[in-house]
Design a protein around this motif. Structure first.
Motif, PDB file in Angstrom:
ATOM      1  N   UNK A  94      40.473  53.895  46.492  1.00 23.33           N
ATOM      2  CA  UNK A  94      40.447  53.702  47.938  1.00 23.33           C
ATOM      3  C   UNK A  94      39.387  52.674  48.312  1.00 23.33           C
ATOM      4  N   UNK A  95      39.632  51.951  49.388  1.00 23.76           N
ATOM      5  CA  UNK A  95      38.662  51.005  49.926  1.00 23.76           C
ATOM      6  C   UNK A  95      38.781  51.007  51.445  1.00 23.76           C
ATOM      7  N   UNK A  96      37.732  50.563  52.108  1.00 22.32           N
ATOM      8  CA  UNK A  96      37.713  50.553  53.568  1.00 22.32           C
ATOM      9  C   UNK A  96      38.044  49.178  54.155  1.00 22.32           C
ATOM     10  N   UNK A  97      38.512  48.287  53.338  1.00 19.39           N
ATOM     11  CA  UNK A  97      38.872  46.948  53.793  1.00 19.39           C
ATOM     12  C   UNK A  97      40.369  46.749  53.625  1.00 19.39           C
ATOM     13  N   UNK A  98      40.968  45.945  54.506  1.00 18.99           N
ATOM     14  CA  UNK A  98      42.414  45.740  54.451  1.00 18.99           C
ATOM     15  C   UNK A  98      42.851  45.042  53.169  1.00 18.99           C
ATOM     16  N   UNK A  99      41.957  44.246  52.570  1.00 25.62           N
ATOM     17  CA  UNK A  99      42.291  43.567  51.308  1.00 25.62           C
ATOM     18  C   UNK A  99      41.679  44.279  50.107  1.00 25.62           C
ATOM     19  N   UNK A 100      41.414  45.575  50.263  1.00 20.53           N
ATOM     20  CA  UNK A 100      40.734  46.371  49.245  1.00 20.53           C
ATOM     21  C   UNK A 100      39.348  45.765  49.033  1.00 20.53           C
ATOM     22  N   UNK A 101      38.984  45.412  47.821  1.00 15.99           N
ATOM     23  CA  UNK A 101      37.674  44.790  47.579  1.00 15.99           C
ATOM     24  C   UNK A 101      37.823  43.359  47.075  1.00 15.99           C
ATOM     25  N   UNK A 102      38.958  42.741  47.379  1.00 25.99           N
ATOM     26  CA  UNK A 102      39.230  41.368  46.945  1.00 25.99           C
ATOM     27  C   UNK A 102      38.166  40.407  47.469  1.00 25.99           C
ATOM     28  N   UNK A 103      37.644  40.637  48.655  1.00 32.62           N
ATOM     29  CA  UNK A 103      36.630  39.761  49.231  1.00 32.62           C
ATOM     30  C   UNK A 103      35.316  39.770  48.463  1.00 32.62           C
ATOM     31  N   UNK A 104      35.141  40.724  47.563  1.00 32.44           N
ATOM     32  CA  UNK A 104      33.896  40.839  46.793  1.00 32.44           C
ATOM     33  C   UNK A 104      34.092  40.511  45.318  1.00 32.44           C
ATOM     34  N   UNK A 105      35.226  39.908  44.984  1.00 35.14           N
ATOM     35  CA  UNK A 105      35.566  39.672  43.584  1.00 35.14           C
ATOM     36  C   UNK A 105      34.542  38.782  42.866  1.00 35.14           C
ATOM     37  N   UNK A 106      33.844  37.932  43.577  1.00 37.76           N
ATOM     38  CA  UNK A 106      32.853  37.058  42.940  1.00 37.76           C
ATOM     39  C   UNK A 106      31.435  37.631  43.010  1.00 37.76           C
ATOM     40  N   UNK A 107      31.285  38.813  43.555  1.00 39.93           N
ATOM     41  CA  UNK A 107      29.958  39.422  43.695  1.00 39.93           C
ATOM     42  C   UNK A 107      29.747  40.502  42.632  1.00 39.93           C
ATOM     43  N   UNK A 108      28.969  40.185  41.598  1.00 41.69           N
ATOM     44  CA  UNK A 108      28.766  41.178  40.536  1.00 41.69           C
ATOM     45  C   UNK A 108      27.993  42.418  41.011  1.00 41.69           C
ATOM     46  N   UNK A 109      27.211  42.294  42.094  1.00 36.36           N
ATOM     47  CA  UNK A 109      26.452  43.444  42.604  1.00 36.36           C
ATOM     48  C   UNK A 109      27.338  44.447  43.332  1.00 36.36           C
ATOM     49  N   UNK A 110      28.580  44.067  43.589  1.00 36.63           N
ATOM     50  CA  UNK A 110      29.573  44.999  44.130  1.00 36.63           C
ATOM     51  C   UNK A 110      30.523  45.434  43.005  1.00 36.63           C
ATOM     52  N   UNK A 111      31.032  44.457  42.260  1.00 37.46           N
ATOM     53  CA  UNK A 111      32.046  44.755  41.240  1.00 37.46           C
ATOM     54  C   UNK A 111      31.508  45.580  40.066  1.00 37.46           C
ATOM     55  N   UNK A 112      30.346  45.227  39.550  1.00 33.75           N
ATOM     56  CA  UNK A 112      29.827  45.937  38.375  1.00 33.75           C
ATOM     57  C   UNK A 112      29.475  47.402  38.647  1.00 33.75           C
ATOM     58  N   UNK A 113      28.771  47.721  39.737  1.00 26.64           N
ATOM     59  CA  UNK A 113      28.526  49.152  39.980  1.00 26.64           C
ATOM     60  C   UNK A 113      29.814  49.958  40.145  1.00 26.64           C
ATOM     61  N   UNK A 114      30.815  49.366  40.779  1.00 24.41           N
ATOM     62  CA  UNK A 114      32.086  50.065  40.952  1.00 24.41           C
ATOM     63  C   UNK A 114      32.781  50.245  39.605  1.00 24.41           C
ATOM     64  N   UNK A 115      32.763  49.206  38.774  1.00 25.12           N
ATOM     65  CA  UNK A 115      33.370  49.318  37.445  1.00 25.12           C
ATOM     66  C   UNK A 115      32.631  50.345  36.590  1.00 25.12           C
ATOM     67  N   UNK A 116      31.317  50.322  36.625  1.00 23.74           N
ATOM     68  CA  UNK A 116      30.528  51.273  35.831  1.00 23.74           C
ATOM     69  C   UNK A 116      30.693  52.702  36.339  1.00 23.74           C
ATOM     70  N   UNK A 117      30.821  52.868  37.646  1.00 23.81           N
ATOM     71  CA  UNK A 117      30.993  54.213  38.209  1.00 23.81           C
ATOM     72  C   UNK A 117      32.352  54.794  37.848  1.00 23.81           C
ATOM     73  N   UNK A 118      33.350  53.964  37.676  1.00 26.52           N
ATOM     74  CA  UNK A 118      34.677  54.479  37.348  1.00 26.52           C
ATOM     75  C   UNK A 118      34.821  54.794  35.866  1.00 26.52           C
ATOM     76  N   UNK A 119      33.936  54.314  35.029  1.00 25.99           N
ATOM     77  CA  UNK A 119      34.031  54.548  33.597  1.00 25.99           C
ATOM     78  C   UNK A 119      33.868  56.017  33.201  1.00 25.99           C
ATOM     79  N   UNK A 120      32.856  56.759  33.694  1.00 23.38           N
ATOM     80  CA  UNK A 120      32.723  58.154  33.248  1.00 23.38           C
ATOM     81  C   UNK A 120      33.946  59.014  33.566  1.00 23.38           C
ATOM     82  N   UNK A 121      34.585  58.770  34.681  1.00 24.96           N
ATOM     83  CA  UNK A 121      35.760  59.573  35.034  1.00 24.96           C
ATOM     84  C   UNK A 121      36.883  59.324  34.043  1.00 24.96           C
ATOM     85  N   UNK A 122      37.027  58.086  33.612  1.00 25.62           N
ATOM     86  CA  UNK A 122      38.074  57.756  32.649  1.00 25.62           C
ATOM     87  C   UNK A 122      37.745  58.192  31.241  1.00 25.62           C
TER      88      UNK A 122
END
Length: 130
Positions: A94-122
Motif C-alpha cells: 500500500x502507498x498513500x500516493x496515486x503513483x504508489x512510490x514511483x516518485x521516489x524511485x531515485x531516492x535511496x533514503x526512501x527506497x532502501x528502508x522500504x526494501x529492507x523493511x519488507x525483507x524480514x516478512x518475506x
C-alpha cells in the motif's frame, strides 16, 4: 496472574501471549521447533518486540526524509513514515500516493528502508531455521 476486567465484565488477559490457545501454541511450537509450550510465549514476545523495533526505525528514517527533503509537515511526515513502514514490513504494497512510490524511485533514503523493511516478512526473520 493479574487480569483486567473488560467493559462487558469479562476478563482480559494480562499479556498478549496469555490469550493464545492450546491449538495455536502447538502450531507455533511446531513451526518454531521449540521444545515446550512455555517457549512459545517467549518466541511470540520476541517476534513482536523485533517487529515493532524494525518498524519504528524504518518509520523514523522515512519521516526524517519526508520532512527534510520533501517539505512535509512533521505530523504528515510521521504519518507517511509510519504508514509506509508498516505497509513495507507486512509486504502489503500500500502507498498513500496515486503513483504508489514511483516518485521516489531515485531516492535511496526512501527506497532502501522500504526494501529492507519488507525483507524480514518475506524471509520469516530466519527464526524457523535457527
Amino acid at each position: 496472574m493479574p487480569s483486567k476486567v473488560g467493559r462487558a465484565g469479562g476478563e482480559l488477559p494480562a499479556r498478549a501471549t496469555d490469550s493464545v490457545g492450546l491449538k495455536a501454541r502447538l502450531s507455533a511450537a511446531a513451526e518454531t521447533k521449540t521444545l515446550g509450550l512455555g517457549d512459545v510465549g517467549s518466541v511470540v514476545t520476541g517476534v513482536v518486540k523485533v517487529s515493532l523495533l524494525l518498524e519504528a526505525i524504518t518509520a523514523l528514517v522515512l519521516a526524517l526524509r519526508f520532512a527534510t527533503t520533501y517539505d512535509e509537515t512533521w505530523p504528515r511526515a510521521l504519518w507517511l513514515g509510519v504508514f509506509h513502514a508498516v505497509s513495507a514490513f507486512n509486504n502489503a504494497g500500500f502507498a498513500l500516493y496515486s503513483d504508489s512510490l514511483i516518485g521516489f524511485v531515485t531516492d535511496p533514503w526512501i527506497c532502501l528502508p522500504i526494501a529492507l523493511a519488507s525483507w524480514p516478512a518475506g524471509e520469516h526473520c530466519g527464526l524457523a531455521d535457527s
